[in-house]
Design a protein around this motif. Structure first.
Motif, mmCIF file in Angstrom:
data_model
loop_
_atom_site.group_PDB
_atom_site.id
_atom_site.type_symbol
_atom_site.label_atom_id
_atom_site.label_comp_id
_atom_site.label_asym_id
_atom_site.label_seq_id
_atom_site.Cartn_x
_atom_site.Cartn_y
_atom_site.Cartn_z
ATOM 1 N N TYR A 170 -46.722 -1.778 -13.125
ATOM 2 C CA TYR A 170 -46.730 -1.182 -11.798
ATOM 3 C C TYR A 170 -46.055 -2.090 -10.771
ATOM 4 O O TYR A 170 -45.387 -1.597 -9.849
ATOM 5 C CB TYR A 170 -48.162 -0.854 -11.371
ATOM 6 N N ARG A 171 -46.217 -3.395 -10.937
ATOM 7 C CA ARG A 171 -45.564 -4.314 -10.005
ATOM 8 C C ARG A 171 -44.047 -4.218 -10.139
ATOM 9 O O ARG A 171 -43.319 -4.174 -9.135
ATOM 10 C CB ARG A 171 -46.053 -5.738 -10.261
ATOM 11 N N VAL A 172 -43.564 -4.171 -11.374
ATOM 12 C CA VAL A 172 -42.129 -4.027 -11.617
ATOM 13 C C VAL A 172 -41.618 -2.709 -11.052
ATOM 14 O O VAL A 172 -40.590 -2.647 -10.358
ATOM 15 C CB VAL A 172 -41.826 -4.112 -13.133
ATOM 16 N N LEU A 173 -42.323 -1.629 -11.333
ATOM 17 C CA LEU A 173 -41.914 -0.284 -10.949
ATOM 18 C C LEU A 173 -41.913 -0.099 -9.435
ATOM 19 O O LEU A 173 -40.906 0.309 -8.828
ATOM 20 C CB LEU A 173 -42.853 0.731 -11.612
ATOM 21 N N GLU A 174 -43.035 -0.397 -8.802
ATOM 22 C CA GLU A 174 -43.186 -0.119 -7.376
ATOM 23 C C GLU A 174 -42.333 -1.057 -6.517
ATOM 24 O O GLU A 174 -41.795 -0.648 -5.480
ATOM 25 C CB GLU A 174 -44.656 -0.195 -6.988
ATOM 26 N N THR A 175 -42.193 -2.311 -6.956
ATOM 27 C CA THR A 175 -41.321 -3.231 -6.221
ATOM 28 C C THR A 175 -39.883 -2.748 -6.271
ATOM 29 O O THR A 175 -39.146 -2.825 -5.280
ATOM 30 C CB THR A 175 -41.429 -4.651 -6.805
ATOM 31 N N ALA A 176 -39.459 -2.234 -7.423
ATOM 32 C CA ALA A 176 -38.095 -1.725 -7.551
ATOM 33 C C ALA A 176 -37.864 -0.519 -6.650
ATOM 34 O O ALA A 176 -36.779 -0.368 -6.062
ATOM 35 C CB ALA A 176 -37.807 -1.370 -9.010
ATOM 36 N N PHE A 177 -38.860 0.365 -6.528
ATOM 37 C CA PHE A 177 -38.722 1.504 -5.619
ATOM 38 C C PHE A 177 -38.506 1.016 -4.184
ATOM 39 O O PHE A 177 -37.638 1.523 -3.465
ATOM 40 C CB PHE A 177 -39.954 2.401 -5.680
ATOM 41 N N ALA A 178 -39.281 0.041 -3.766
ATOM 42 C CA ALA A 178 -39.134 -0.496 -2.408
ATOM 43 C C ALA A 178 -37.772 -1.144 -2.223
ATOM 44 O O ALA A 178 -37.112 -0.952 -1.192
ATOM 45 C CB ALA A 178 -40.252 -1.495 -2.129
ATOM 46 N N GLN A 179 -37.327 -1.897 -3.226
ATOM 47 C CA GLN A 179 -36.033 -2.573 -3.134
ATOM 48 C C GLN A 179 -34.866 -1.583 -3.108
ATOM 49 O O GLN A 179 -33.808 -1.867 -2.536
ATOM 50 C CB GLN A 179 -35.872 -3.550 -4.301
ATOM 51 N N ALA A 180 -35.055 -0.423 -3.742
ATOM 52 C CA ALA A 180 -34.008 0.602 -3.772
ATOM 53 C C ALA A 180 -34.099 1.549 -2.585
ATOM 54 O O ALA A 180 -33.304 2.500 -2.485
ATOM 55 C CB ALA A 180 -34.088 1.392 -5.073
ATOM 56 N N GLY A 181 -35.056 1.312 -1.694
ATOM 57 C CA GLY A 181 -35.190 2.152 -0.515
ATOM 58 C C GLY A 181 -35.800 3.503 -0.787
ATOM 59 O O GLY A 181 -35.559 4.466 -0.049
ATOM 60 N N VAL A 182 -36.606 3.607 -1.840
ATOM 61 C CA VAL A 182 -37.295 4.856 -2.177
ATOM 62 C C VAL A 182 -38.769 4.680 -1.859
ATOM 63 O O VAL A 182 -39.449 3.847 -2.474
ATOM 64 C CB VAL A 182 -37.114 5.217 -3.664
ATOM 65 N N GLY A 183 -39.272 5.436 -0.897
ATOM 66 C CA GLY A 183 -40.670 5.311 -0.496
ATOM 67 C C GLY A 183 -41.619 5.730 -1.599
ATOM 68 O O GLY A 183 -41.347 6.686 -2.344
ATOM 69 N N ARG A 184 -42.726 5.016 -1.708
ATOM 70 C CA ARG A 184 -43.718 5.335 -2.742
ATOM 71 C C ARG A 184 -44.252 6.748 -2.582
ATOM 72 O O ARG A 184 -44.505 7.434 -3.580
ATOM 73 C CB ARG A 184 -44.861 4.307 -2.672
ATOM 74 N N ASP A 185 -44.394 7.222 -1.364
ATOM 75 C CA ASP A 185 -44.918 8.561 -1.134
ATOM 76 C C ASP A 185 -43.869 9.647 -1.375
ATOM 77 O O ASP A 185 -44.184 10.839 -1.324
ATOM 78 C CB ASP A 185 -45.484 8.680 0.279
ATOM 79 N N ALA A 186 -42.622 9.250 -1.651
ATOM 80 C CA ALA A 186 -41.554 10.223 -1.890
ATOM 81 C C ALA A 186 -41.472 10.651 -3.339
ATOM 82 O O ALA A 186 -40.750 11.599 -3.665
ATOM 83 C CB ALA A 186 -40.213 9.647 -1.448
ATOM 84 N N VAL A 187 -42.186 9.974 -4.225
ATOM 85 C CA VAL A 187 -42.110 10.283 -5.653
ATOM 86 C C VAL A 187 -43.494 10.638 -6.185
ATOM 87 O O VAL A 187 -44.513 10.207 -5.640
ATOM 88 C CB VAL A 187 -41.533 9.089 -6.454
ATOM 89 N N HIS A 188 -43.499 11.426 -7.248
ATOM 90 C CA HIS A 188 -44.751 11.732 -7.945
ATOM 91 C C HIS A 188 -44.907 10.742 -9.088
ATOM 92 O O HIS A 188 -43.962 10.481 -9.838
ATOM 93 C CB HIS A 188 -44.721 13.155 -8.497
ATOM 94 N N MET A 189 -46.104 10.177 -9.254
ATOM 95 C CA MET A 189 -46.323 9.161 -10.277
ATOM 96 C C MET A 189 -47.641 9.439 -10.997
ATOM 97 O O MET A 189 -48.671 9.661 -10.363
ATOM 98 C CB MET A 189 -46.341 7.767 -9.632
ATOM 99 N N GLU A 190 -47.591 9.430 -12.328
ATOM 100 C CA GLU A 190 -48.789 9.629 -13.155
ATOM 101 C C GLU A 190 -48.988 8.436 -14.067
ATOM 102 O O GLU A 190 -48.027 7.952 -14.688
ATOM 103 C CB GLU A 190 -48.646 10.881 -14.034
#
Length: 290
Positions: free
Chosen positions: A40-60
């Protein structure tokens, strides 16, 4: 409009991402929470670094991995390019302090996805998960000693990857035919930071096939499968008969006989025995030697 489609249960075309950990079953109960934290640290940090908000994606959560869907308003090229670069770099950073590095299999495909109160579903989701769990993805990760392998569907490669883009290099992807539960499909594989992988020697067998079952179809297709089966049958027939196997000209270079046999057939030459020697086994009630 997006809210209405969600309420109506209509399918929306989205990018589906499946991320699985390598050999998750070998982690102990005490180690798994730490493994999950790293994913999750790898995944969510990459979303932030790529400018993709966590609330913009669906995650299971999937226990040993994560299933993600990304709406169409976010460019697929950003996920294939910048986001994958950041995932790879974050993973490398995590692995610097680990004796057993964390390996990730990531798959992507774009297709119709349905949302409900429990998550997402659809054939696009099924295909993405199959690609991440494919034998080619697993074996590439192990054979190349890589941190990360990316698998993309054939349609995603044709529509997006082949055109290239920032951090997207189509020449670094290699194709393979996969025998999935739903049938044969084509997919493309990439090892970030490396040239296009050589997939030739890898057998694309169905994951979890029972031991001792029929051999899986090689990547080469039906013709290669038939050739391999014929060779296997010929070898078994020779072994069962215990017959001599010659070279094409009828002689071995050293003039020696060669045998293929099942059981305990032994060939002994030029040996000097200092006392009586028994070779074989005792059968039946008698002491007769076979």
């Amino acid at each position: 409009m997006e809210h209405d489609a969600l309420d109506a249960g209509e399918a929306r075309y989205e990018l589906v991402i499946s991320m699985d950990a390598r050999r998750s079953g070998q982690y102990s109960d005490a180690e798994k929470p730490r493994m999950r934290e790293r994913i999750y640290r790898v995944l969510e940090t990459a979303f932030a670094q790529a400018g993709v908000g966590r609330d913009a994606v669906h995650m299971e959560d999937r226990g040993d991995g994560v299933l993600v869907s990304v709406p169409g308003r976010i460019a697929v090229t950003r996920l294939l390019g910048l986001w994958m670069v950041e995932v790879h770099e974050n993973l490398r950073e995590e692995n610097r302090s680990l004796l057993v590095p964390l390996g990730l299999r990531v798959a992507m495909h774009v297709g119709p996805v349905r949302h409900d109160s429990r998550g997402i579903s659809g054939r696009a989701v099924d295909l993405t998960c199959r690609l991440a769990d494919s034998a080619v993805a697993r074996q590439l990760l192990d054979r190349e000693r890589a941190d990360l392998v990316l698998a993309v569907s054939d349609s995603l490669y044709v529509d997006v990857v082949s055109a290239g883009g920032k951090f997207i290099e189509p020449a670094r992807f290699s194709p393979a035919r996969l025998g999935l539960k739903e049938g044969e499909v084509s997919a493309w594989f990439h090892l970030p930071g490396r040239p296009a992988p050589d997939i030739g020697p890898i057998a694309a067998e169905e994951p979890g096939a029972p031991a001792g079952g029929p051999p899986a179809a090689p990547v080469g297709g039906p013709e290669a499968a038939l050739a391999a089966m014929d060779a296997a049958l010929a070898a078994r027939a020779a072994a069962a008969a215990g017959r001599r196997v010659d070279d094409s000209d009828g002689d071995d270079e050293d003039g020696a006989d060669r045998y293929r046999a099942q059981g305990d057939l032994s060939v002994h030459r030029n040996n000097v025995y200092q006392q009586p020697v028994h070779i074989g086994r005792v059968t039946g009630d008698s002491h007769r030697k076979d």
